[in-house]
Scaffold this active site. Structure first.
Site, PDB file in Angstrom:
ATOM      1  N   ASN A  90      14.097   0.381 -11.537  1.00  0.00           N
ATOM      2  CA  ASN A  90      15.167  -0.594 -11.336  1.00  0.00           C
ATOM      3  C   ASN A  90      14.642  -1.910 -10.770  1.00  0.00           C
ATOM      4  O   ASN A  90      15.316  -2.933 -10.845  1.00  0.00           O
ATOM      5  CB  ASN A  90      16.268  -0.024 -10.429  1.00  0.00           C
ATOM      6  CG  ASN A  90      15.737   0.482  -9.115  1.00  0.00           C
ATOM      7  OD1 ASN A  90      14.843   1.334  -9.089  1.00  0.00           O
ATOM      8  ND2 ASN A  90      16.266  -0.028  -8.022  1.00  0.00           N
ATOM      9  N   HIS A  91      13.434  -1.903 -10.206  1.00  0.00           N
ATOM     10  CA  HIS A  91      12.840  -3.151  -9.688  1.00  0.00           C
ATOM     11  C   HIS A  91      11.926  -3.840 -10.702  1.00  0.00           C
ATOM     12  O   HIS A  91      11.158  -4.735 -10.322  1.00  0.00           O
ATOM     13  CB  HIS A  91      12.061  -2.869  -8.399  1.00  0.00           C
ATOM     14  CG  HIS A  91      12.955  -2.516  -7.244  1.00  0.00           C
ATOM     15  ND1 HIS A  91      13.788  -3.425  -6.639  1.00  0.00           N
ATOM     16  CD2 HIS A  91      13.163  -1.333  -6.606  1.00  0.00           C
ATOM     17  CE1 HIS A  91      14.466  -2.827  -5.669  1.00  0.00           C
ATOM     18  NE2 HIS A  91      14.111  -1.558  -5.638  1.00  0.00           N
ATOM     19  N   HIS A 109      13.135   7.900 -13.591  1.00  0.00           N
ATOM     20  CA  HIS A 109      13.400   7.108 -12.397  1.00  0.00           C
ATOM     21  C   HIS A 109      14.872   7.237 -12.039  1.00  0.00           C
ATOM     22  O   HIS A 109      15.738   6.704 -12.737  1.00  0.00           O
ATOM     23  CB  HIS A 109      13.039   5.651 -12.695  1.00  0.00           C
ATOM     24  CG  HIS A 109      12.867   4.817 -11.476  1.00  0.00           C
ATOM     25  ND1 HIS A 109      11.743   4.879 -10.696  1.00  0.00           N
ATOM     26  CD2 HIS A 109      13.687   3.916 -10.886  1.00  0.00           C
ATOM     27  CE1 HIS A 109      11.873   4.037  -9.686  1.00  0.00           C
ATOM     28  NE2 HIS A 109      13.040   3.446  -9.766  1.00  0.00           N
ATOM     29  N   HIS A 148      11.482   7.823  -3.291  1.00  0.00           N
ATOM     30  CA  HIS A 148      10.370   7.563  -2.373  1.00  0.00           C
ATOM     31  C   HIS A 148      10.107   8.734  -1.416  1.00  0.00           C
ATOM     32  O   HIS A 148       9.325   8.575  -0.469  1.00  0.00           O
ATOM     33  CB  HIS A 148      10.569   6.261  -1.575  1.00  0.00           C
ATOM     34  CG  HIS A 148      10.532   5.040  -2.424  1.00  0.00           C
ATOM     35  ND1 HIS A 148      10.385   3.771  -1.903  1.00  0.00           N
ATOM     36  CD2 HIS A 148      10.616   4.870  -3.770  1.00  0.00           C
ATOM     37  CE1 HIS A 148      10.397   2.876  -2.886  1.00  0.00           C
ATOM     38  NE2 HIS A 148      10.537   3.525  -4.022  1.00  0.00           N
ATOM     39  N   HIS A 196      11.649   7.047  -7.616  1.00  0.00           N
ATOM     40  CA  HIS A 196      12.715   6.170  -7.091  1.00  0.00           C
ATOM     41  C   HIS A 196      13.204   6.550  -5.689  1.00  0.00           C
ATOM     42  O   HIS A 196      13.513   5.658  -4.914  1.00  0.00           O
ATOM     43  CB  HIS A 196      13.918   6.091  -8.034  1.00  0.00           C
ATOM     44  CG  HIS A 196      15.069   5.271  -7.493  1.00  0.00           C
ATOM     45  ND1 HIS A 196      15.014   3.904  -7.389  1.00  0.00           N
ATOM     46  CD2 HIS A 196      16.292   5.632  -7.017  1.00  0.00           C
ATOM     47  CE1 HIS A 196      16.169   3.459  -6.886  1.00  0.00           C
ATOM     48  NE2 HIS A 196      16.951   4.476  -6.642  1.00  0.00           N
ATOM     49  N   GLU A 203       6.739  -0.010  -9.098  1.00  0.00           N
ATOM     50  CA  GLU A 203       7.893  -0.928  -9.119  1.00  0.00           C
ATOM     51  C   GLU A 203       8.120  -1.639  -7.792  1.00  0.00           C
ATOM     52  O   GLU A 203       8.850  -2.615  -7.747  1.00  0.00           O
ATOM     53  CB  GLU A 203       9.165  -0.184  -9.531  1.00  0.00           C
ATOM     54  CG  GLU A 203       9.642   0.809  -8.482  1.00  0.00           C
ATOM     55  CD  GLU A 203      11.152   1.037  -8.506  1.00  0.00           C
ATOM     56  OE1 GLU A 203      11.837   0.459  -9.340  1.00  0.00           O
ATOM     57  OE2 GLU A 203      11.619   1.791  -7.632  1.00  0.00           O
ATOM     58  N   ASN A 204       7.502  -1.136  -6.693  1.00  0.00           N
ATOM     59  CA  ASN A 204       7.709  -1.757  -5.378  1.00  0.00           C
ATOM     60  C   ASN A 204       6.426  -2.347  -4.807  1.00  0.00           C
ATOM     61  O   ASN A 204       6.325  -2.585  -3.596  1.00  0.00           O
ATOM     62  CB  ASN A 204       8.264  -0.735  -4.383  1.00  0.00           C
ATOM     63  CG  ASN A 204       9.470   0.008  -4.908  1.00  0.00           C
ATOM     64  OD1 ASN A 204       9.358   1.161  -5.312  1.00  0.00           O
ATOM     65  ND2 ASN A 204      10.611  -0.648  -4.935  1.00  0.00           N
ATOM     66  N   ASP A 246       5.963   5.733  -6.530  1.00  0.00           N
ATOM     67  CA  ASP A 246       6.190   4.313  -6.301  1.00  0.00           C
ATOM     68  C   ASP A 246       5.258   3.708  -5.234  1.00  0.00           C
ATOM     69  O   ASP A 246       5.332   4.078  -4.061  1.00  0.00           O
ATOM     70  CB  ASP A 246       7.638   4.068  -5.850  1.00  0.00           C
ATOM     71  CG  ASP A 246       8.676   4.742  -6.747  1.00  0.00           C
ATOM     72  OD1 ASP A 246       8.384   5.813  -7.300  1.00  0.00           O
ATOM     73  OD2 ASP A 246       9.782   4.200  -6.854  1.00  0.00           O
TER      74      ASP A 246
HETATM   75 FE   LIG Z   1      10.827   2.694  -5.950  1.00  0.00          FE
HETATM   76 FE   LIG Z   2      13.557   2.495  -7.930  1.00  0.00          FE
END
Ligand SMILES: [Fe+2]
Ligand SMILES: [Fe+2]
Length: 271
Positions: free
Chosen positions: A67-68, A153, A180, A178, A39-40, A8
């Site tokens: 999820n983001h 994820h 991190h 996810h 995603e981040n 990520d």
């Molecule tokens: Fe993430």
């Molecule tokens: Fe995530």
């Protein structure tokens, strides 16, 4: 085939580090296929279209989300038109974008990249196990595609390991994202699939999973709504995984961690 997967990308720090290092990493490690979870990337929450474009330009063959996925709403029309950007395949039917893509490499070889999201301590979604099995029923490793990479994820290592073992021997790599935080369990499973519970993030580790540490810790001390979390802006560690596969079988021969820059201990495969 040599595969590089990066975890990520968090905020400006992560983005700039990956954009600066990816072309060199591709060359130094002789990478054929590079996949990046982003995603981040946009201030910790989601991915903006221009950021996706710059990651592709820097050498990402496919980008995964999680999820983001929808935190930056501008990504919704973009993902509908960009097959190399993936959201988890177990979102409800009718969700824009796709959960998998077949990438054709520079030399003509083909690789399937897919994204699935866990359900333990996560949003309720369709079953990622059954969804992935349906996706894999359309491909044969070493026959229709030379490699298969799945980004799983999820929060829980139990669900991630169960997913890895479930598809062991059917795919080249199952790599978690996810949390991190890079896990130290990178291995080749009994059936030949490379596996790591979490790739870790590309971001500043002087933080709480990439976000400024004071604000993040305050959420645990004060059970009150606080200020919106801000990404930490110190030097990023690029975290990911290097995998070498056998082209005839599509299974893994080598799996090694990549950690470059920032605060974490450094790791670089020798090739
Ligand atoms: Fe993430
Ligand atoms: Fe995530």
């Amino acid at each position: 085939m040599r595969i590089l997967f990066l975890g990520d990308v968090v905020g400006r720090s992560g983005r700039e580090a990956v954009l600066a290092a990816l072309p060199d990493l591709r060359q130094r490690l002789g990478i054929d296929l590079a996949v990046v979870n982003a995603e981040n990337a946009s201030h910790g929450f989601g991915l903006a279209p221009d950021m996706a474009q710059s990651l592709f330009a820097a050498g990402a063959d496919a980008i995964t989300l999680g999820n983001h996925s929808w935190d930056r709403r501008e990504i919704i029309p973009y993902i509908a038109a960009e097959p190399r950007l993936l959201r988890p395949l177990n979102f409800p039917p009718g969700t824009p974008g796709a959960g998998s893509v077949v990438v054709t490499l520079a030399d003509g070889r083909r690789a399937l990249v897919a994204s699935a999201m866990g359900r333990l301590f996560m949003d309720a979604l369709d079953c990622p196990f059954r969804g992935t099995a349906v996706e894999l029923s359309r491909h044969r490793l070493g026959v229709t595609v030379a490699a298969i990479v799945i980004d799983f994820h999820g929060e829980a290592s139990s669900e991630k390991m169960s997913f890895g073992h479930s598809f062991d021997g059917q795919v080249s790599l199952v790599v978690g994202t996810h949390t991190h935080i890079p896990s130290a369990d990178h291995q080749i499973l009994a059936g030949g699939t490379a596996y790591q519970s979490d790739a870790g993030m590309c971001g500043d580790y002087d933080s709480v999973i990439g976000m400024a540490k004071q604000g993040a810790a305050a959420k645990f001390w004060q059970k009150m709504p606080g200020e919106r979390l801000q990404p930490a802006e110190g030097p990023a560690t690029i975290c990911g995984l290097f995998v070498e596969t056998d082209d005839a079988s599509g299974l893994a021969r080598r799996v090694e961690p990549v950690r470059l820059g920032g605060r974490l201990s450094q790791a670089m495969p020798s090739v």
